[in-house]
Each structure stands twice: as structure tokens, then as C-alpha cells.
Motif scaffolding. Sequence first.
Motif, PDB file in Angstrom:
ATOM      1  N   TYR A   1      14.512  13.137  28.760  1.00  0.00           N
ATOM      2  CA  TYR A   1      13.173  13.463  29.240  1.00  0.00           C
ATOM      3  C   TYR A   1      13.255  14.737  30.077  1.00  0.00           C
TER       4      TYR A   1
ATOM      5  N   GLU B   1       5.503  17.702  30.476  1.00  0.00           N
ATOM      6  CA  GLU B   1       6.620  16.824  30.159  1.00  0.00           C
ATOM      7  C   GLU B   1       6.798  16.696  28.650  1.00  0.00           C
ATOM      8  N   THR B   2       8.003  16.333  28.257  1.00  0.00           N
ATOM      9  CA  THR B   2       8.312  16.000  26.874  1.00  0.00           C
ATOM     10  C   THR B   2       9.551  15.122  26.855  1.00  0.00           C
TER      11      THR B   2
ATOM     12  N   ALA C   1       6.234  21.127  25.677  1.00  0.00           N
ATOM     13  CA  ALA C   1       6.027  20.159  26.756  1.00  0.00           C
ATOM     14  C   ALA C   1       4.590  20.340  27.226  1.00  0.00           C
TER      15      ALA C   1
ATOM     16  N   SER D   1      10.801  17.512  32.476  1.00  0.00           N
ATOM     17  CA  SER D   1       9.509  17.797  33.104  1.00  0.00           C
ATOM     18  C   SER D   1       9.647  19.041  33.976  1.00  0.00           C
TER      19      SER D   1
ATOM     20  N   ARG E   1       0.970  18.838  29.436  1.00  0.00           N
ATOM     21  CA  ARG E   1       0.437  18.118  30.581  1.00  0.00           C
ATOM     22  C   ARG E   1      -0.070  16.756  30.088  1.00  0.00           C
TER      23      ARG E   1
ATOM     24  N   CYS F   1      17.011  17.003  39.627  1.00  0.00           N
ATOM     25  CA  CYS F   1      15.779  17.731  39.896  1.00  0.00           C
ATOM     26  C   CYS F   1      16.114  18.997  40.675  1.00  0.00           C
TER      27      CYS F   1
END
Length: 147
Positions: free
Chosen positions: A69, A112-113, A101, A71, A103, A37
Motif C-alpha cells: 500500500y 492512495e493505491t 494513486a 499513500s 484521493r 512514513c
Amino acid sequence: MKRFLTRTTAAAATALLLFTAAPASAATYTHDRQNACRQVKGKDGCRPGIVVKHWHKGRSTDRGVGWVYASMETRGRAAQARWLYQRPGGRMTAATGWKTAKRPDSTVSFVETGWGRDGRTGPQYPVGTRICIEFRSLGQPLCVRLR
């Protein structure tokens, strides 16, 4: 009532037998999850964030990437993202094209996707391969290294 208990007990015994009689080879797979992150200064959330679920069998030096993933904290409703990989000593290669991606719902502040599915699926790469996600609006990829 007695018939119900007998059926329930038989079903429970069958389920227990199925779990204990699973082949030994199923236990030789190791599943791992890595994430990273990039923090937004002074705020909660990631800009961007990545999670990679991968697997391998026994002492194999290849890692199967089942799920990626991505985000990102954003004020917008959608963003374009893709995932990339770089084998040790190789060059960065796009694994997918750009994907939107979105919401997940109106109450959250991120998009995200994801790609792939959980389990022993997906492409295989050698240990040390970098798996990255890139958002078109940011340009700078965020990576994890398969171990």
C-alpha cells in the motif's frame, strides 16, 4: 420459538466445531505488517507512506508479499506510484509499472493505491529484501526491509 432456538444453537455449534477443527498447518503461518512514513515538516501526514503485509511458513527464510500500500499527502487529485524490491546483494527492480494513486474521497488530503490482496498470495522474497514505493513526482523511494 423452540424450533428457532434449536436451529440457532445448532448453527452456533457447527461454527464452533469448524473453528476448533481447523487443521494445525493453518496455525504455522506467520503474518506480519511493516510500515514506514516520511513526515512532512510542520504538517500531519506522510510524503510518502508505505505498508507491506507479508507472510511465511514456520522457519522459512522466504517471505510472501501479499499486499503493498502506498499513500502520499498532496494537494493534487492524483499521482503516479509503483513498488520496487531489492533482494539482499541485488539491485533495485520494479515489481510493477506506474499506477495512478487517487484521493479516496473529497474530504481527505492524500492519495492512495495498493497492489495485491491480503492473505497468503503474491511473490516470495528472501529475508532482508527491501520493498519500496516510489511516487513519480518525488523520485525518492521509501522502503521497509522484510524480517
